[in-house]
Enzyme design. Structure first.
Site, PDB file in Angstrom:
ATOM      1  N   LYS A 113      -4.753  -9.338  -7.423  1.00 35.02           N
ATOM      2  CA  LYS A 113      -5.940  -9.740  -6.667  1.00 35.02           C
ATOM      3  C   LYS A 113      -7.156  -8.890  -7.068  1.00 35.02           C
ATOM      4  CE  LYS A 113      -6.513  -8.150  -2.467  1.00 35.02           C
ATOM      5  NZ  LYS A 113      -6.696  -7.858  -1.033  1.00 35.02           N
ATOM      6  N   LYS A 129     -11.662  -4.334  -4.048  1.00 38.37           N
ATOM      7  CA  LYS A 129     -12.648  -3.259  -4.065  1.00 38.37           C
ATOM      8  C   LYS A 129     -11.988  -1.914  -4.278  1.00 38.37           C
ATOM      9  CE  LYS A 129     -14.450  -4.527   0.077  1.00 38.37           C
ATOM     10  NZ  LYS A 129     -14.199  -4.978   1.475  1.00 38.37           N
ATOM     11  N   LYS A 188       0.818  -1.223   0.000  1.00 44.25           N
ATOM     12  CA  LYS A 188       0.000   0.000   0.000  1.00 44.25           C
ATOM     13  C   LYS A 188       0.843   1.260   0.000  1.00 44.25           C
ATOM     14  CE  LYS A 188      -4.481  -1.476   1.572  1.00 44.25           C
ATOM     15  NZ  LYS A 188      -5.600  -1.283   2.480  1.00 44.25           N
TER      16      LYS A 188
END
Ligand code: AMP
Ligand code: TRP
Length: 342
Positions: free
Chosen positions: A201, A204, A117
Site C-alpha cells: 500500500k 505516509k 505493525k
C-alpha cells in the site's frame, strides 16, 4: 422496531505524516464528493491516533495543520462540513474508554493492522494505545451516531470491529443506542499501491519517499517519481482483466482512472498497446494538473496557521455540541453518576 438514525458521515485521517496520493484518492476526494451530495459530513484529523506511535510534538502540530489545509484545499468547506482535530473534543477519549471495556482482547489481536505493525518486531514494546487503536476509532464514529464512513480498503476490518463493538454495547445494556455503521469503500482507487512495489500500500509511513506522491510535492518531484515508478516491460494491454497479474501496471492505470474520473476500461481503451515511455508522461501531466492547484492552495493556507487553528476550533465547537449529549447518555446507560450541573 429498529431505531433509525439520520444519515451522517464521519471519517478521519492521521496527522502521522504528510497527506499522500493514496489518502487523496482513497479518502479526501471522496469526502468532498459526500459533502457536495449534501449529506451531513464530519471530518477529523485524528491526532490521538497518531501518537499510538511516537510523534515529535512540533511535527505533529505542523502535520495536523497541514492535513487540515489539505482538506480545505481539496474542497472541504468548513462552513458546510465540520472539520476539527480529535483531541479538542473530549467525547472521543471518553467513549473510547467505555469501548475499551466492551471490546475483547481477542478481537483486537486479530486486527491485521496490529499484526502488520508488530510483525517481526517486539510486540511487547508496542504501545497499549496501538493495540486499543480500533476502539478509539469506533468511538470517533459512534460519538456522532455516524451511519456511513468513507475509507480506503485497508480500514474495512476496523469498521467491522466498530460494528461488533456497537452491537455488543447494545446487547450488553439492552438498548438500541448505537447505529450499525456502513463502510463506504467505493471507486477505482480504494487501495493505491506504492510506486516502488505494487504489492504494498502507498503509505505516509513508508521509509522511501519515492514510494509515494505527497500533496506537498512540486510538479518536478511528481513527474520524477512517476517516471521512476516500478513497472514491467510489456506495453499496456487491451483489456482490464489482463492487468490482474501486473500489480504495478494496474496501479498506475487505476491512479490515472481515479485522477481523470474515468473507469479503468476507459483508460485501457485510450492506452491499449502504449509503452510506459508514453503512458508515464501522460500520467505525470494529469497528476500535476489535478494536484498542483491543491498544493498551491495548501501552501497559501499554511502561511496563516492561526486561521487554520481558528477553523479547527470552530469545527471542534460544533463537534462538541453533537457528541456531548450522545456520550452523556452513554454514561447514563452504563451507570456513571453525572451530578455536576453547569
Ligand atoms: P491514514 O493515512 O492511515 O490515516 O488513512 C486515512 C484514510 O486514507 C483512510 O480512509 C485510509 O483507508 C485511506 N488511505 C490511506 N492510504 C491509502 C491508499 N494507499 N489507498 C487508498 N486509500 C488509502
Ligand atoms: N484508522 C484510520 C486510518 O488510519 C483513521 C481513522 C481514525 C478513521 N478514526 C477514524 C477513519 C474514524 C474513519 C473513521 O486510516
Amino acid at each position: 422496531m429498529a431505531t433509525t438514525f439520520a444519515p451522517r458521515i464521519f471519517s478521519g485521517i492521521q496527522p502521522s505524516g504528510g497527506i499522500t496520493l493514496g489518502n487523496y484518492l482513497g479518502a479526501l476526494k471522496r469526502f468532498v464528493e459526500k459533502q457536495d451530495e449534501g449529506i451531513e459530513t464530519i471530518y477529523c484529523m485524528v491526532d490521538m491516533h497518531a501518537i499510538t506511535v511516537w510523534q515529535d510534538p512540533e511535527t505533529l502540530r505542523h502535520q495536523t495543520r497541514e492535513g487540515a489545509a489539505a482538506f480545505i484545499a481539496a474542497g472541504i468547506d468548513p462552513a458546510r462540513s465540520i472539520l476539527f482535530n480529535q483531541s479538542q473534543v473530549a467525547a472521543h477519549a471518553q467513549l473510547a474508554w467505555i469501548f475499551n471495556c466492551v471490546a475483547r482482547m481477542g478481537w483486537m489481536s486479530r486486527m491485521t493492522q496490529w499484526k502488520d505493525k508488530t510483525a517481526g518486531k517486539n510486540a511487547e514494546a508496542a504501545s497499549l494505545g496501538l493495540f486499543a487503536y480500533p476502539a478509539l476509532m469506533a468511538a470517533d464514529i459512534m460519538a456522532y451516531h455516524a451511519t456511513m464512513v468513507p475509507v480506503g480498503e485497508d480500514q474495512k476490518q476496523h469498521l467491522e470491529l466498530t460494528r461488533d463493538i456497537a452491537i455488543k454495547f447494545n446487547n450488553d445494556y439492552g438498548v438500541e443506542y448505537f447505529p450499525v455503521v456502513e463502510p463506504l469503500i467505493e471507486g477505482v482507487a480504494t487501495r493505491v499501491m506504492s510506486l516502488r512495489d505494487g504489492t504494498k500500500k502507498m503509505s505516509k509511513s513508508d521509509p522511501s519517499d519515492q514510494s509515494r506522491i505527497n500533496l506537498t510535492d512540486d510538479a518536478d518531484t511528481i513527474a520524477g517519481k512517476i517516471r521512476k515508478a516500478k513497472t514491467d516491460a510489456a506495453p499496456l494491454p487491451d483489456t482490464a482483466g489482463a492487468l490482474r497479474d501486473r500489480p504495478e501496471a494496474r496501479n498506475l492505470v487505476s491512479i490515472y482512472a481515479a485522477l481523470a474520473g474515468h473507469t479503468v476500461d476507459q483508460v485501457i481503451a485510450d492506452f491499449a498497446g502504449a509503452q510506459f515511455g508514453s503512458f508515464k508522461p501522460a500520467l505525470a501531466d494529469l497528476a500535476v494538473a489535478k494536484l498542483s492547484p491543491i498544493t498551491t492552495e495548501m501552501n497559501r493556507l499554511m502561511k496563516d496557521p492561526a486561521e487554520i487553528d481558528r477553523i479547527l476550533g470552530h469545527g471542534a465547537d460544533r463537534a462538541e455540541a453533537i457528541s456531548r449529549p450522545i456520550v452523556d447518555r452513554v454514561y447514563d446507560i452504563t451507570g456513571m453518576i453525572r451530578s455536576r450541573r453547569g
